[in-house]
Design a protein around this motif. Sequence first.
Motif, PDB file in Angstrom:
ATOM      1  N   PHE A 166       7.629   8.326   2.917  1.00  0.00           N
ATOM      2  CA  PHE A 166       6.247   8.155   3.353  1.00  0.00           C
ATOM      3  C   PHE A 166       6.231   8.172   4.869  1.00  0.00           C
ATOM      4  O   PHE A 166       6.744   7.263   5.504  1.00  0.00           O
ATOM      5  CB  PHE A 166       5.634   6.855   2.809  1.00  0.00           C
ATOM      6  N   LEU A 177       3.561  -0.101  10.277  1.00  0.00           N
ATOM      7  CA  LEU A 177       4.443   0.427   9.228  1.00  0.00           C
ATOM      8  C   LEU A 177       5.414   1.452   9.797  1.00  0.00           C
ATOM      9  O   LEU A 177       5.012   2.371  10.506  1.00  0.00           O
ATOM     10  CB  LEU A 177       3.593   1.094   8.130  1.00  0.00           C
ATOM     11  N   ARG A 183      12.767   5.578   0.330  1.00  0.00           N
ATOM     12  CA  ARG A 183      12.265   4.264  -0.074  1.00  0.00           C
ATOM     13  C   ARG A 183      12.243   4.177  -1.587  1.00  0.00           C
ATOM     14  O   ARG A 183      12.396   5.188  -2.282  1.00  0.00           O
ATOM     15  CB  ARG A 183      10.859   4.025   0.495  1.00  0.00           C
ATOM     16  N   SER A 229       4.228  10.741  -1.224  1.00  0.00           N
ATOM     17  CA  SER A 229       3.269   9.628  -1.271  1.00  0.00           C
ATOM     18  C   SER A 229       3.003   9.332  -2.740  1.00  0.00           C
ATOM     19  O   SER A 229       3.202  10.204  -3.604  1.00  0.00           O
ATOM     20  CB  SER A 229       1.952   9.993  -0.580  1.00  0.00           C
ATOM     21  N   LEU A 230       2.531   8.124  -3.012  1.00  0.00           N
ATOM     22  CA  LEU A 230       2.165   7.791  -4.390  1.00  0.00           C
ATOM     23  C   LEU A 230       0.975   8.640  -4.839  1.00  0.00           C
ATOM     24  O   LEU A 230       0.864   8.997  -6.008  1.00  0.00           O
ATOM     25  CB  LEU A 230       1.855   6.290  -4.484  1.00  0.00           C
ATOM     26  N   GLN A 231       0.111   9.010  -3.875  1.00  0.00           N
ATOM     27  CA  GLN A 231      -1.018   9.890  -4.211  1.00  0.00           C
ATOM     28  C   GLN A 231      -0.511  11.219  -4.777  1.00  0.00           C
ATOM     29  O   GLN A 231      -1.040  11.747  -5.761  1.00  0.00           O
ATOM     30  CB  GLN A 231      -1.854  10.162  -2.944  1.00  0.00           C
ATOM     31  N   ASN A 257       0.907   0.160  -5.673  1.00  0.00           N
ATOM     32  CA  ASN A 257       2.188   0.465  -5.042  1.00  0.00           C
ATOM     33  C   ASN A 257       2.974  -0.841  -4.975  1.00  0.00           C
ATOM     34  O   ASN A 257       2.670  -1.717  -4.166  1.00  0.00           O
ATOM     35  CB  ASN A 257       1.922   1.039  -3.645  1.00  0.00           C
ATOM     36  N   ILE A 287      -3.675   2.877  -5.464  1.00  0.00           N
ATOM     37  CA  ILE A 287      -3.970   4.306  -5.379  1.00  0.00           C
ATOM     38  C   ILE A 287      -4.638   4.717  -6.694  1.00  0.00           C
ATOM     39  O   ILE A 287      -4.057   4.515  -7.775  1.00  0.00           O
ATOM     40  CB  ILE A 287      -2.656   5.113  -5.169  1.00  0.00           C
TER      41      ILE A 287
HETATM   42  O1  LIG Z   1       2.529   6.282  -1.064  1.00  0.00           O
HETATM   43  C1  LIG Z   1       1.882   5.639  -0.211  1.00  0.00           C
HETATM   44  N1  LIG Z   1       0.596   5.969   0.046  1.00  0.00           N
HETATM   45  C2  LIG Z   1      -0.161   5.327   0.966  1.00  0.00           C
HETATM   46  O2  LIG Z   1      -1.357   5.640   1.187  1.00  0.00           O
HETATM   47  C3  LIG Z   1       0.454   4.259   1.669  1.00  0.00           C
HETATM   48  N2  LIG Z   1       0.037   3.412   2.632  1.00  0.00           N
HETATM   49  C4  LIG Z   1       1.068   2.592   2.947  1.00  0.00           C
HETATM   50  O3  LIG Z   1       1.001   1.667   3.800  1.00  0.00           O
HETATM   51  N3  LIG Z   1       2.156   2.915   2.199  1.00  0.00           N
HETATM   52  C5  LIG Z   1       1.802   3.947   1.397  1.00  0.00           C
HETATM   53  N4  LIG Z   1       2.492   4.637   0.458  1.00  0.00           N
END
Ligand SMILES: O=c1[nH]c(=O)c2[nH]c(=O)[nH]c2[nH]1
Length: 307
Positions: A166, A177, A183, A229-231, A257, A287
């Motif tokens: 990410f 962050l 991760r 990303s999780l998205q 998450n 998400i």
């Molecule tokens: O996969 C993620 N999407 C996010 O939008 C996000 N925002 C964050 O702080 N960590 C993550 N991880």
Amino acid sequence: MPTILGQNQYGKAENRVVRITRDGDTHHIKDLNVSVALSGDMDDVHYSGSNANVLPTDTTKNTVYAFAKEHGIESAEQFGIHLARHFVTSQEPIKTARIRIEEYAWERIATSDGNSQFIGADEVKHSFVRKGQETRTTQITFDGEKWQVISGLKDLVVMNSTSSEFWGYVKDKYTTLKEAYDRILATEVSAKWRYNWTSDDARMPNWEKSYEQTRKHMLQAFAETYSLSLQQTLYQMGSRIINSRSEVDEIRFSLPNKHHFLVDLEPFGLKNDNEVYFAADRPYGLIEATVLRDGTEPQIPVDMTNL
Ligand SMILES: O=c1[nH]c(=O)c2[nH]c(=O)[nH]c2[nH]1
């Protein structure tokens, strides 16, 4: 009225420690919830406030994480024995240590071409589903003419211990962050999917098979997606289902998450090479999105996913 102090104990409860052991690119997980309770010569701290005999609860927490790195976690029993012995033998005032541990079990996710029992394809080596049954849901609506069936599941917990990054996100003055290039990605899946069967005809789905297959595609897409990303992972899970199951036109996910933070072991002279994590329960990123068959209209209510 005179009073005297009765039984007392103290410590840090519910230290959520996740230990990843890497055997080449095959990963093994130990996921524990460790509670420490110490007792002994603790009259003074209660009667007068003297902390001279008090090993801080914060230290007991650090010990759990440091031991996970230094000694590994072979079993909950071995880990608990080690901790209990340490507290009683290293601190004179501590006479008794009670260590309670809950262990969460994980199974490997079977890949598209593989079998869950064997580590064949790459993905399965670091992709896990937490043991225990998810809850299956369904909602049927009938107006005398048309049917709508929205089925789903919740409490399906999955983890990839690598193949997740990410980075490249917006940074403003409140952003702290750190970008992540390797991760843990973990989530507890809630999903609702809508069947395109609307009339009482003979082509209605085989519901049992449809559920089993939808769940399978969901897990495989989670395991087989290299995630930025999780998205992105969510979209891959949804589109895998829409593309593989012609009876499903729409699926909506709500994916918390479940953050796993690397524990800083440097103060104890230990290097944490992506091995020991603190599994935080809240706050969590959440998400949510719908994935649709092109040309269809969304019908699953936005706030239905968690039901
Ligand atoms: O996969 C993620 N999407 C996010 O939008 C996000 N925002 C964050 O702080 N960590 C993550 N991880």
